[in-house]
Design an enzyme around this catalytic site. Structure first.
Site, mmCIF file in Angstrom:
data_model
loop_
_atom_site.group_PDB
_atom_site.id
_atom_site.type_symbol
_atom_site.label_atom_id
_atom_site.label_comp_id
_atom_site.label_asym_id
_atom_site.label_seq_id
_atom_site.Cartn_x
_atom_site.Cartn_y
_atom_site.Cartn_z
ATOM 1 N N ASP A 232 0.837 -1.204 0.000
ATOM 2 C CA ASP A 232 0.000 0.000 0.000
ATOM 3 C C ASP A 232 0.876 1.260 0.000
ATOM 4 O O ASP A 232 1.858 1.331 0.751
ATOM 5 C CB ASP A 232 -0.877 -0.033 1.265
ATOM 6 N N GLU A 303 1.760 -0.647 -5.046
ATOM 7 C CA GLU A 303 0.758 0.372 -5.347
ATOM 8 C C GLU A 303 1.494 1.702 -5.312
ATOM 9 O O GLU A 303 1.763 2.245 -4.251
ATOM 10 C CB GLU A 303 -0.374 0.376 -4.317
HETATM 11 C C1 NOJ Z 1 -4.468 2.925 -0.956
HETATM 12 C C2 NOJ Z 1 -5.628 2.024 -0.674
HETATM 13 O O1 NOJ Z 1 -5.919 1.282 -1.820
HETATM 14 C C3 NOJ Z 1 -6.754 2.910 -0.234
HETATM 15 O O2 NOJ Z 1 -7.973 2.222 -0.168
HETATM 16 C C4 NOJ Z 1 -6.380 3.522 1.069
HETATM 17 O O3 NOJ Z 1 -7.383 4.445 1.462
HETATM 18 C C5 NOJ Z 1 -5.048 4.268 0.980
HETATM 19 N N1 NOJ Z 1 -4.054 3.533 0.264
HETATM 20 C C6 NOJ Z 1 -4.499 4.545 2.351
HETATM 21 O O4 NOJ Z 1 -4.049 3.354 2.936
#
Ligand code: NOJ
Ligand code: CA
Length: 587
Positions: A232, A303
């Protein structure tokens, strides 16, 4: 090829299944071609009838996923969490939230997933913890200057009495990125950084305990058989020394430099005070060593919302992460020349570092593609929020037709792909959730200006003709945590199961063919000359994909035979607008 229609979906002979434990199902570089299915656990399947998806629900539906033909699942956070951001606020990285199940159930799920021949990836959230994490609670009570506070990013405020935030950074969810605390003596005190919700304090990755803890967490789950992690906010862990103001620097950066040709990748190093800084890479080099220390090599997907493929490529250099989501593809409008450019840039940039491209149309943070593609398409790539789309006229039939064409394009491209749960059912965004039902912190944190991401997180419809559509078992004690639309009866898994031509049938068919054809997955591609508004590329051996993004029908290439189409051909054998066909080429 004659004027026959593309064989209707579902008419082809079933492909040869690979026995789950055969070596062929687990090649060491499986991830280079993998199709990975994202499970958003709250909304996938509810086993105990409390209206919230859970591990029992996931376990009961694993055969559905194996049958769909994906290679792996990625499960969005399942850890104990106060759920201020649907689990992306983790209070214990080594457990399972009681709403979802127990650690024992998690272990059983890992085993079961493997038994069905699938891999399993978890979601690790290293940029921030929950404010209820013991470390943050300790930081609050230990006070300024303590070792406990050094695990997070605490600073004194600016201005008289320190009542202004330490810098001008803004939260991704709206408003300032800082929250002021009350010190143990009851006085207003320091501020802590939180790039998302106030309940998600950012960790300090210059602190060695933070690094050691996450390395231990990786091992904890790797030791339990987990095949990898989605990371993440992978582009956010490193913050500039001194936390300088951001000013009016936009993100992503404008394409000026690159388009003027006067550009080197290093020009963009450390431009932004907290996104995509060079220091993140050292962290991932360490993580890679941990993954490689397991005999069957575990994998990572980043991500990272960065400035186009040339920056993304830095995350997947050979000693760093394995793959990264290609959000540029997701953000590219349904326009041939823009898709062509994104594909070219992606393949070139990732090819330079030897990493496979990946392709993604959807996830739990973006408007579902049926609804995006139902609208007139913009002239430039970019993230589209629900607010951008709502004023535009929507044609959902068109959106569905384009979504079918888009997935065949995606699955024909080199490398791997990600599928977000419900995409295979053609679910649209739920655009009209009542305000009272909204749960995404974005809604309140933007003063209700942005509706947030709940519309892509509505619980899946499995069967039946009314809510909860089999999401919860008969006799459930609570309705689904987000209300499902009244008109989803035709979109359930059961309704689409045996329906030739359904979205589900198209996904199944495409995934089977993809697994069976040596030309698909990892490898190269070659563009073929084609009419304006079309994308035509060949892959060896003997495969060709034609996506017609123009408004008019186009002829298929000479000496080609259709294998699968996202829709029927015209009566004279041409490919209509918003349709993709897969073709086999005569040798
Ligand atoms: C990316 C995640 O996919 C999202 O859902 C989240 O709100 C943010 N990162 C913060 O962790
Ligand atoms: Ca439940």
């Amino acid at each position: 090829m004659g004027s026959d229609h593309v064989p209707p979906v579902g008419s082809m002979a079933a492909m040869r299944p690979i026995p789950p434990d055969s070596p062929a199902s687990h090649p060491p570089d499986w991830w280079r071609s993998a199709v990975i299915y994202q499970i958003y656990p709250r909304s996938f399947a509810d086993g105990n009838g409390d209206g919230i998806g859970d591990l029992a629900g996931i376990r009961s539906r694993l055969p559905y996923l194996a049958d769909l033909g994906v290679d792996a699942v990625w499960i969005s956070p399942w850890y104990p969490s106060p759920m201020k951001d649907a689990g992306y606020d983790v209070s214990d990285y080594r457990g399972i939230d009681p709403a979802f199940g127990t650690l024992a159930e998690g272990e059983a799920l890992i085993t079961e997933t493997h038994r069905l021949g699938l891999r399993i990836l978890l979601d690790i959230v290293p940029n921030h913890t929950s404010d209820q994490h013991p470390w943050f609670q300790q930081a609050l009570s230990a006070g300024p200057g303590s070792a406990e506070r050094d695990r997070y990013i605490f600073r004194d405020g600016r201005g008289p009495g320190g009542d202004q935030p330490p810098n001008d950074w803004i939260s991704q969810f709206g408003g300032p990125a800082w929250t002021r605390v009350t010190e143990p003596d009851g006085r207003p005190g320091q501020w802590y950084l939180r790039l998302y919700a106030p309940e998600q304090p950012d960790l300090n990755w210059q602190n060695s305990q933070v690094r050691a803890e996450f390395e231990a967490i990786l091992r904890f789950w790797f030791d339990r058989g987990v095949d990898g992690f989605r990371i993440d906010v992978a582009h956010g862990l490193a913050k500039a020394d001194g936390l300088p103001d951001r000013g009016d620097l936009p993100w992503p950066l404008p394409p000026v430099l690159e388009d003027a040709g006067a550009h080197s990748v290093a020009d963009e190093d450390d431009v932004h005070p907290h996104w995509d800084r060079a220091a993140v890479h050292e962290i991932y080099r360490t993580w890679r060593k941990i993954a490689d220390s397991y005999p069957d090599r575990r994998v990572f997907v980043a991500e990272a919302w960065v400035n186009r493929p040339h920056r993304l490529a830095r995350y997947v250099r050979s000693d760093e992460l394995h793959t990264a989501f290609n959000f540029d593809f997701l953000n590219t409008p349904w326009r041939a020349h823009l898709l062509h450019r994104t594909i070219d840039r992606t393949v070139a940039a990732l090819g330079r570092v030897g990493a496979p491209p990946t392709w993604v149309l959807s996830n739990h943070d973006v408007v579902r593609e049926v609804s995006r593609l139902a609208r007139p398409q913009p002239d430039q790539p970019g993230r589209l929020w629900l607010e951008d789309l709502l004023p535009l006229p929507a044609d959902y039939e068109l959106g569905t037709r384009r979504a079918r064409a888009a997935v065949l394009l995606m699955l024909a491209l080199p490398g791997g792909a990600y599928i977000y749960q419900g995409e295979e059912l053609g679910l649209p965004e739920v655009e009209d959730l009542p305000d009272g039902a909204r749960q995404d912190p974005v809604f309140e944190q933007t003063g209700r200006k942005r509706r947030g991401r709940d519309g892509s997180r509505v619980p899946l419809p499995w069967s039946g003709d009314r809510p909860p559509y089999g999401f919860s078992p008969a006799g459930a004690t609570r309705p689904p945590w987000l209300p499902q639309p009244a008109d989803w009866a035709d979109l359930t898994v059961a309704a689409q199961d045996d329906q030739a031509g359904s979205m589900l049938a198209l996904y199944r068919q495409a995934l089977r063919i993809r697994a069976d054809l040596p030309a698909l997955g990892d490898g190269g591609m070659r563009w073929r000359e084609s009419p304006v508004g079309t994308l035509v590329f060949a892959r060896e051996p003997g495969f060709c994909c034609l996506a017609n993004v123009s408004a008019d029908p186009v002829a298929v290439p000479e000496a080609s035979t259709p294998i699968l189409g996202s829709g029927p051909l015209t009566s004279d054998g041409r490919v209509p607008a918003d349709t993709t066909v897969w073709l086999s080429l005569a040798a």
